[in-house]
Scaffold this motif. Structure first.
Motif, mmCIF file in Angstrom:
data_model
loop_
_atom_site.group_PDB
_atom_site.id
_atom_site.type_symbol
_atom_site.label_atom_id
_atom_site.label_comp_id
_atom_site.label_asym_id
_atom_site.label_seq_id
_atom_site.Cartn_x
_atom_site.Cartn_y
_atom_site.Cartn_z
ATOM 1 N N GLY A 9 0.768 -1.260 -0.002
ATOM 2 C CA GLY A 9 0.159 0.015 -0.029
ATOM 3 C C GLY A 9 0.835 1.073 -0.111
ATOM 4 N N THR A 10 0.029 2.375 -0.114
ATOM 5 C CA THR A 10 0.768 3.694 -0.017
ATOM 6 C C THR A 10 1.494 3.939 1.213
ATOM 7 N N SER A 11 1.046 3.154 2.478
ATOM 8 C CA SER A 11 1.599 3.449 3.588
ATOM 9 C C SER A 11 3.152 3.020 3.591
ATOM 10 N N LEU A 12 3.460 2.016 2.595
ATOM 11 C CA LEU A 12 5.056 1.764 2.479
ATOM 12 C C LEU A 12 5.340 1.009 3.665
ATOM 13 N N ASP A 13 4.394 0.244 4.461
ATOM 14 C CA ASP A 13 4.887 -0.204 5.723
ATOM 15 C C ASP A 13 5.223 -1.832 5.597
ATOM 16 N N GLY A 14 4.774 -2.608 4.449
ATOM 17 C CA GLY A 14 5.173 -3.812 4.393
ATOM 18 C C GLY A 14 4.485 -4.366 3.150
ATOM 19 N N VAL A 15 4.780 -5.936 3.056
ATOM 20 C CA VAL A 15 4.421 -6.435 1.625
ATOM 21 C C VAL A 15 3.145 -7.405 2.416
ATOM 22 N N ASP A 16 2.012 -7.351 2.067
ATOM 23 C CA ASP A 16 0.897 -8.274 2.431
ATOM 24 C C ASP A 16 0.821 -9.312 1.308
ATOM 25 N N MET A 17 0.792 -10.725 1.835
ATOM 26 C CA MET A 17 0.572 -11.505 1.139
ATOM 27 C C MET A 17 -0.682 -12.737 1.749
ATOM 28 N N ALA A 18 -1.188 -13.341 0.494
ATOM 29 C CA ALA A 18 -2.194 -14.074 0.909
ATOM 30 C C ALA A 18 -2.655 -15.237 0.094
ATOM 31 N N VAL A 19 -2.506 -16.463 0.483
ATOM 32 C CA VAL A 19 -2.871 -17.655 -0.649
ATOM 33 C C VAL A 19 -4.469 -17.921 -0.713
ATOM 34 N N LEU A 20 -4.944 -18.010 -1.621
ATOM 35 C CA LEU A 20 -6.394 -18.115 -2.091
ATOM 36 C C LEU A 20 -6.470 -19.129 -2.966
ATOM 37 N N ALA A 34 0.156 -13.214 5.697
ATOM 38 C CA ALA A 34 1.105 -12.527 6.579
ATOM 39 C C ALA A 34 1.629 -11.362 5.814
ATOM 40 N N GLU A 35 1.982 -10.431 6.801
ATOM 41 C CA GLU A 35 2.211 -8.898 6.500
ATOM 42 C C GLU A 35 3.879 -8.935 6.924
ATOM 43 N N LEU A 36 4.954 -8.990 5.889
ATOM 44 C CA LEU A 36 6.327 -8.701 6.260
ATOM 45 C C LEU A 36 6.679 -7.405 6.100
ATOM 46 N N PRO A 37 7.455 -6.814 6.944
ATOM 47 C CA PRO A 37 8.075 -5.335 6.850
ATOM 48 C C PRO A 37 8.753 -5.130 5.649
ATOM 49 N N MET A 38 8.350 -4.055 5.275
ATOM 50 C CA MET A 38 9.442 -3.528 4.009
ATOM 51 C C MET A 38 10.792 -3.276 4.447
ATOM 52 N N PRO A 39 11.793 -3.557 3.601
ATOM 53 C CA PRO A 39 13.121 -3.272 4.309
ATOM 54 C C PRO A 39 13.376 -1.522 4.120
ATOM 55 N N CYS A 76 12.059 -7.290 -3.280
ATOM 56 C CA CYS A 76 11.596 -7.427 -2.007
ATOM 57 C C CYS A 76 10.503 -8.298 -1.938
ATOM 58 N N HIS A 77 9.786 -8.395 -3.076
ATOM 59 C CA HIS A 77 8.521 -9.456 -2.997
ATOM 60 C C HIS A 77 8.931 -10.939 -3.130
ATOM 61 N N PHE A 78 10.093 -10.931 -3.752
ATOM 62 C CA PHE A 78 10.564 -12.642 -3.882
ATOM 63 C C PHE A 78 11.166 -12.798 -2.634
ATOM 64 N N GLN A 79 12.053 -11.934 -1.793
ATOM 65 C CA GLN A 79 12.332 -12.391 -0.548
ATOM 66 C C GLN A 79 11.337 -12.587 0.587
ATOM 67 N N SER A 80 10.299 -11.613 0.568
ATOM 68 C CA SER A 80 9.178 -11.727 1.347
ATOM 69 C C SER A 80 8.271 -12.945 1.097
ATOM 70 N N ALA A 81 8.140 -13.430 -0.220
ATOM 71 C CA ALA A 81 7.468 -14.397 -0.493
ATOM 72 C C ALA A 81 8.207 -15.848 -0.317
ATOM 73 N N SER A 82 9.383 -15.907 -0.592
ATOM 74 C CA SER A 82 10.470 -17.215 -0.154
ATOM 75 C C SER A 82 10.055 -17.316 1.156
ATOM 76 N N GLU A 83 10.275 -16.470 2.199
ATOM 77 C CA GLU A 83 10.062 -16.333 3.628
ATOM 78 C C GLU A 83 8.829 -16.928 4.117
ATOM 79 N N PHE A 84 7.650 -16.238 3.589
ATOM 80 C CA PHE A 84 6.286 -16.549 3.737
ATOM 81 C C PHE A 84 6.008 -17.962 3.512
ATOM 82 N N LEU A 85 6.278 -18.477 2.215
ATOM 83 C CA LEU A 85 6.085 -19.894 1.842
ATOM 84 C C LEU A 85 6.883 -20.863 2.675
ATOM 85 N N ALA A 86 8.213 -20.555 2.830
ATOM 86 C CA ALA A 86 8.812 -21.517 3.824
ATOM 87 C C ALA A 86 8.238 -21.799 5.089
ATOM 88 N N ARG A 87 7.782 -20.609 5.621
ATOM 89 C CA ARG A 87 7.247 -20.831 6.928
ATOM 90 C C ARG A 87 6.076 -21.635 7.063
#
Length: 377
Positions: A9-20, A34-39, A76-87
C-alpha cells in the motif's frame, strides 16, 4: 486454482501476502497470509520515487528511478514470498499463479475529458522468471485506457465475500488504508469510490513529529481537540463536489492546513476529516446500509472506529474479523482473486466502481521462460 496475492500500500509499511484457492467467481477458500515489513532501504527508495513521480510531466520520458524501484520491489517481493512460503511449508511450485498489485507511485483521475494516469511499479516478467510461476500484474492500466478511474478495484472481491457470507443487503465495506475507499453493495449492483484520506495523513503527521509510524488505537487523536474550521476547509475541496465513482492519490491532500496546530489537535482534526469524508462518500452512494464492514489498517484505530459506529447508527458496524474475514489480508486476497479472473477474461472493474463504460477485465500476464503455459483454459 491456488493463487498467492500481494499488496503493498501507499503507507509503504510492508508486503501483504495471502494464498487463496479460487476460481475467480464463487469459490473463495482462505489459505495462509502474513504481512512482512518492507526493508528500510526499499522504503526510502520508494519515498524518493514518489516525490519524483509527483513532478513527472505528462508526455515526458519515464524517470530513470522508476526502473531502479521496479527491480527493488521485485527483489523485496521475492524475498518476502520465499520467507512466507517456507514458513508455511510451501514453495513456488505449489502455486498456479501470482497476483501482484505493484507499488503505486502516482495516480491521477480523469479530468476535463483527459484520461487519468496511474503507475504501479513492478516487473511481472522478472518476477515470473525468478519464481517459475505465471504472474498477473498491472491491473489498473486497461481501465485507465478505457477512460475509467482505475480505482477502487476491490469491489468485485468484496461482493464475492458478501455473497458467500449470505449477508443481508444493502451493505457497505470500508477499507481504511492510506486512502479510504468504500464499496456499496445493493440489489442494484455495485457503487464504489475513494472517499478521502484515512491513515495516510495521520501517519505522515506522526512521523513528522518523531512519534512513530501510527497512532496506536487512535489514543493521541482522542486526546486532542478538533478544529472544525479546518475540517470544513478540507471538505470544501473540489473532489467532494464530484459524483461517484471517483478516485484519489494519497498525495491529493496535504498537512499544510494543520501546520499551526498542536500535535494532538492535528491528529484529532485529521481523524475528524477522515470521518466526514467517509460519511459524505456513503451519502453519495445513495445506499442506507444495514451493515458496515471495516477492513484495512485503520480498523485498529479504536477512536476512529467508535466515531464511525456512532455516526452510522443504527447500521451495525462490524470489523472484518467478526465475519471470519481477514481484515489485514483483504487486499492481497483481492488481487489473488482478480488474477484468477484476469486469466479467465472476467471483468474486474464496472461502471459503478470506476466509471468505465462497460464491465472490463484487466491485468497483464507474464509467463516464466521455463514454464510458459496457458491457465485460462
Amino acid at each position: 486454482m491456488k493463487v498467492l496475492g500481494f499488496m503493498t500500500g501507499t503507507s509503504l509499511d510492508g508486503v501483504d501476502m495471502a494464498v487463496l484457492d479460487t476460481d475467480g467467481e464463487a469459490e473463495v477458500v482462505f489459505g495462509p497470509w502474513a504481512e512482512l515489513p518492507m526493508p528500510k532501504a526499499t522504503r526510502s527508495l520508494l519515498e524518493e520515487t514518489i516525490q519524483v513521480a509527483l513532478k513527472w510531466p505528462r508526455g515526458e520520458t519515464e524517470p530513470a528511478i522508476f526502473d531502479i524501484a521496479r527491480q527493488a520491489i521485485v527483489e523485496c517481493h521475492f524475498q518476502s514470498a520465499s520467507e512466507f512460503l517456507a514458513r508455511h511449508g510451501m514453495g513456488f511450485a505449489d502455486l498456479d499463479v501470482l497476483g501482484v498489485h505493484g507499488q503505486t507511485v502516482l495516480h491521477e483521475r480523469p479530468k476535463n475529458g483527459v484520461k487519468g494516469r496511474t503507475v504501479q511499479l513492478f516487473d511481472g516478467q522478472a518476477f515470473a522468471d525468478l519464481t517459475g510461476v505465471p504472474v498477473v500484474c498491472d491491473f489498473r492500466q486497461a481501465d485507465i485506457e478505457a477512460g475509467g478511474e482505475a480505482a477502487p478495484l476491490m469491489p468485485v472481491y468484496h461482493e464475492a465475500l458478501a455473497r458467500n457470507a449470505g449477508l443481508e443487503l444493502p451493505l457497505v465495506v470500508i477499507n481504511l488504508g492510506g486512502v479510504a475507499n468504500i464499496t456499496a453493495i445493493s440489489n442494484k449492483g455495485l457503487v464504489a469510490m475513494d472517499t478521502g484520506p484515512a491513515n495516510g495523513l495521520m501517519d505522515q503527521w506522526m512521523r513528522r513529529h518523531g512519534r512513530g509510524d501510527f497512532d496506536h488505537e487512535g489514543r493521541i487523536a482522542a486526546s486532542g481537540h478538533v478544529d472544525g474550521d479546518i475540517v470544513a476547509a478540507y471538505m470544501a475541496h473540489d473532489y467532494f463536489k464530484a459524483s461517484a465513482p471517483k478516485s484519489l492519490d494519497r498525495y491529493d491532500f496535504t498537512l499544510q492546513a494543520i501546520e499551526a496546530l498542536s500535535f494532538e489537535d492535528g491528529l484529532a482534526t485529521l481523524s475528524a476529516f477522515t470521518l466526514q469524508s467517509l460519511l459524505a462518500g456513503i451519502e453519495l452512494t445513495g445506499v442506507m446500509p444495514k451493515t458496515v464492514i471495516l477492513a484495512g489498517g485503520g480498523r485498529h484505530n479504536r477512536h476512529l472506529v467508535n466515531q464511525i459506529a456512532q455516526a452510522l447508527a443504527p447500521a451495525q458496524v462490524r470489523l472484518a474479523e467478526d465475519l471470519g474475514w481477514r481484515g489485514g489480508a483483504l487486499e492481497a486476497e483481492g488481487f489473488a482473486y482478480m488474477a484468477a479472473r484476469s486469466l479467465k477474461g472476467l471483468p474486474i472493474s464496472f461502471p459503478g466502481t470506476t466509471g468505465v463504460k462497460a464491465p472490463l477485465t484487466g491485468g497483464r500476464v507474464s509467463y516464466p521462460k521455463t514454464r510458459r503455459q496457458s491457465l485460462a483454459g
